[in-house]
Scaffold this active site. Structure first.
Site, short mmCIF file in Angstrom:
data_model
loop_
_atom_site.label_atom_id
_atom_site.label_comp_id
_atom_site.label_asym_id
_atom_site.label_seq_id
_atom_site.Cartn_x
_atom_site.Cartn_y
_atom_site.Cartn_z
N GLU A 150 0.79 -1.23 0.00
CA GLU A 150 0.00 0.00 0.00
C GLU A 150 0.83 1.29 0.00
OE1 GLU A 150 -3.42 0.38 -0.09
OE2 GLU A 150 -3.53 -1.77 -0.51
N SER B 273 -50.38 -32.15 30.69
CA SER B 273 -49.91 -33.12 31.69
C SER B 273 -48.58 -32.76 32.33
CB SER B 273 -49.80 -34.50 31.03
OG SER B 273 -51.08 -34.96 30.65
#
Length: 768
Positions: free
Chosen positions: A177, A455
């Site tokens: 870069e 239940s």
């Protein structure tokens, strides 16, 4: 005219020059004043980090090698033949060698550790520190980073310091870069001229002339506007930054600021976060090909995304490697190994946005009470949760796949589901799912859908019977007969068994394991409906429940989380621990701000809890969940099915030694589904456990219990070994001193003999 203008400029050249330089100097001072507070202070608002639970294990613990390897893979550890670096592991026949990472846990810092874990007969036999040669009683790995609560800017980053970054990464960055980074003053005129000529020659932009410092300025301070004015401002600001700050400070800021991709709606900034996002490991553990991949992406993070365009990303990676090789930054062997290595990236599930919304909803609700200031929740905090991400993913797979399959097979249009999994001992929520389409945000059925539990209420009913041992034992015979009642308004109530049959009499144990309705209704009426309500409250239901007879058939509307709390107390031998998802909160500098209180309370009689857990185990062997017992025949599990009237709600609660799951399947509009607890929710649980390593139930036989012997037909106490007798655990204080002999005579009961180790009933009951 021109002569006069030229003369005027010559006459005023120095004053104009002084004015121009004064203006430039003033503007530079203005820029310096603009830059300094931001660059010298906190440049970024770092989001809160949400962690899963750390995997912790001890010597003699029953945990498989596969379970630990699954965790290491999740954490991004590399498998090697020989372990030399942090973040690596090697697999032996009955051992693992791991170089564990350092981590700041809620209770303090743990340094990196080189350890060997060994197994014998399915249990951990030794944990040794290979550097000190000391034996360790316990080990834990760092928790998995689930996600990050990104602020309104939608930018996410994980800050790193320059000394945490591999040297080859910074060298690659500069070579690719900005080769003159250490020699220019923030702006590189030669680079700008070179880029200008290359772009003119190509007829398009093929090269940039910006330095790393200019790129940093553009990202930190300026807009994306393409104009000469902005470029001039960028250059001047780069000069100011270069003059005021060291190259190291500029490089570190760049490493944390640069954009390297998109994670859903969040921008991934900086190499620290990119390392985790693309490779599931910290930046200091990246290898050469991975470093080259990230550096190569800077030219175009979307264009060179290794997940979307692997071929393009690999070409770019190899170009970066070639640049490093040509510059003698890497040797030939390293270069050839790197370019010949496949492009490997993580799946993307780490830090994925929008994942596990139901669990994150629970975390958010708890944080709203833990942290009064909502702004502090996005200020770099570390939030430690109880999430087991492996259990979460397996539960998601089980729920979504099974619900879709049932809906397709039975032609049910809008079948939905919810699931909560908790750690029985701690009360930590390990998994939560609020929708059959597991990543759907919005209505969280696990927390907010209140459905009749059917239940599932029966253990609370039979608790009130078994706590009166002189009247009720597991062998007691109960009426299974028609019951007709009228409410105060004269409305007739006539409950039925699911099979619409009456058995006359049925053993209490069998009534529970086969989920007979009428015996449960009769027991609830005999022991008091108010006592059922009180028992539900003791088990952890913290909202009012109407004390109506219909409660005995489960006419109680609860969420999957509330059901889980109820059964967690029962499975934990009656010891109540509040369910929770957040365990601790640390400040950004690792100061403990809050920790979950390890509160517990013995809410119900441990002896009765044991009897109920024994019965729930029998449910999976002989009762409504016997399909579960057959599927996992070598493992002792417990569970309870729940089905509501007209098959509108399908429930199942199941647990092994460690984890308890509560599952609901049904229709949001309360339409009939035709699903019982066993044909719907229990199928989800079986699919979940098939992916896990379930651990057989193990329960301590509490004092005050003994093995008693009963007539199978009448429930009367008998001598041991008589034909037609059964042996069951029973509360000693409720047993008679005189019992029936084999010939029917009443005789003195022999004094109880403490069972010998590994006796037949310990093999049968001791693993419950």
């Amino acid at each position: 005219m021109l002569k006069s203008i030229s003369g005027w400029f010559k006459a005023h050249f120095w004053p104009l020059t002084i004015v121009m330089f004064t203006l430039i100097a003033a503007y530079l001072l203005y820029l310096d004043a603009l830059i300094k507070p931001h660059f010298s202070g906190n440049k970024w608002q770092v989001p809160a980090q949400i962690y899963a639970r750390p995997l912790t294990f001890s010597i003699k613990e029953e945990i498989t090698q596969k379970e630990i390897i699954d965790e290491l893979k999740l954490l991004g550890y590399r498998r090697q033949s020989t372990v030399t670096n942090v973040g690596e592991y090697a697999v032996g026949r009955n051992s693992l060698v791991v170089y564990r990472r350092a981590f700041d846990f809620a209770d303090g810092y743990a340094a990196q550790r080189h350890v060997r874990i060994q197994w014998q007969e399915g249990r951990i036999s030794a944990i040794n520190d290979l550097d000190t040669n000391h034996s360790l009683p316990q080990l834990r790995f760092e928790p998995w980073l689930v996600t990050r609560l990104v602020p309104g800017s939608r930018e996410d980053r994980m800050l790193v310091t320059l000394d945490e970054v591999p040297v080859i990464l910074t060298e690659a960055l500069i070579m690719v870069e900005d080769r003159s980074f250490y020699s220019h003053w923030g702006v590189n005129p030669i680079g700008i001229a070179r880029a200008l000529m290359a772009n003119i020659s190509a007829g398009r932009k093929v090269q940039g002339g910006s330095t790393l410092t200019q790129q940093l300025v553009k990202n930190l301070y300026l807009t994306r506007e393409q104009s000469y004015t902005r470029k001039i401002k960028e250059a001047l600001m780069a000069l100011v930054i270069d003059a005021r700050y060291s190259k190291e400070a500029i490089l570190q800021a760049y490493l944390n600021e640069v954009f390297i991709g998109q994670n859903g709606g969040k921008a991934v900034h900086g190499f620290g976060l990119a390392s985790h996002f693309y490779f599931d490991r910290p930046i200091n553990e990246l290898n050469l090909p991975e470093i080259a991949t990230l550096v190569g992406m800077l030219k175009g993070p979307s264009y060179y995304n290794p997940r979307r365009s692997p071929e393009r990303a690999q070409i770019r990676r190899d170009l970066v490697l070639k640049i490093l090789f040509d510059a003698n930054k890497i040797g030939k062997e390293a270069y050839l190994n790197a370019v010949n290595s496949p492009l490997k990236v993580a799946s993307g599930t780490s830090l994925a946005s929008g994942k596990h919304p139901a669990f994150m909803d629970q975390v958010s609700r708890e944080l709203s009470t833990i942290l009064a200031d909502p702004n502090i929740r996005q200020s770099g905090l570390k939030v430690f949760t109880t999430l087991d991400i492996n259990a979460q993913r397996r539960a998601e797979r089980a729920l979504s796949t099974r619900v879709a399959a049932i809906a397709s097979k039975r032609n049910i249009g809008a079948l939905q589901g919810a699931m909560v999994i908790s750690d029985i001992r701690s009360g930590g929520i390990r998994s939560m799912i609020g929708d059959a389409v597991v990543d759907t945000k919005g209505f969280n059925r696990a927390l907010d859908a209140r459905r009749s539990i059917g239940s599932l209420v029966k253990p609370a009913i039979y608790y009130n019977a078994l706590r009166e041992p002189t009247v009720y034992q597991l062998a007691s015979m109960l009426p299974d007969q028609a019951i007709v009642m009228e409410d105060p308004q004269g409305k007739r109530w006539a409950p039925q068994n699911a099979d619409k049959k009456f058995l006359g009499e049925v053993r209490l144990l069998d009534a529970l394991i086969n989920s007979r309705n009428l015996p449960a209704v009769q027991v609830a009426l005999d022991t008091g409906i108010e006592n059922v309500v009180d028992t539900l409250a003791a088990l952890g239901i913290d909202e009012p429940v109407p004390a109506l007879p219909a409660i005995s058939l489960g006419a109680v509307n609860l969420s999957a989380l509330q059901v889980n709390q109820m059964y967690q107390t029962l499975a934990n031998d009656g010891l109540y621990r509040p369910l929770h998802a957040v365990s601790a909160v640390l400040s950004p500098d690792n100061v403990l701000l809050w920790m979950h209180s390890d509160y517990s309370e013995q809410r119900i009689d441990e002896r009765v809890a044991y009897l109920l857990n024994y019965a729930l185990h029998k449910v999976t062997k002989e009762g409504t969940a016997k399909q579960l017992g057959a599927r996992f025949g070598g493992i002792n599990l417990a569970g309870k099915t729940g089905t509501t009237n007209d098959y509108r709600d399908s429930w199942f609660v199941g647990f092994d030694r460690n984890l308890l799951a509560s599952i609901w399947v049904g229709d949001d509009n309360n339409a009939k589904t035709g699903l019982s607890g066993s044909s719907g929710a229990m199928q989800v649980y079986m699919d979940f456990q098939a992916q896990m390593e379930p651990k057989s139930l193990s329960r301590r036989f509490p004092s005050g219990l003994e093995i008693a012997h009963f007539n199978a037909k009448t429930g009367a106490q008998m001598l041991a070994g008589c034909p037609g007798s059964i042996s069951l655990p029973a509360i000693s204080s409720g047993l008679n001193e005189k019992v029936m002999s084999c010939n029917g005579a009443v005789v003195q009961k022999p004094k109880p003999v403490k069972p010998k180790k590994r006796s037949w009933w310990e093999r049968l009951l001791g693993n419950l």
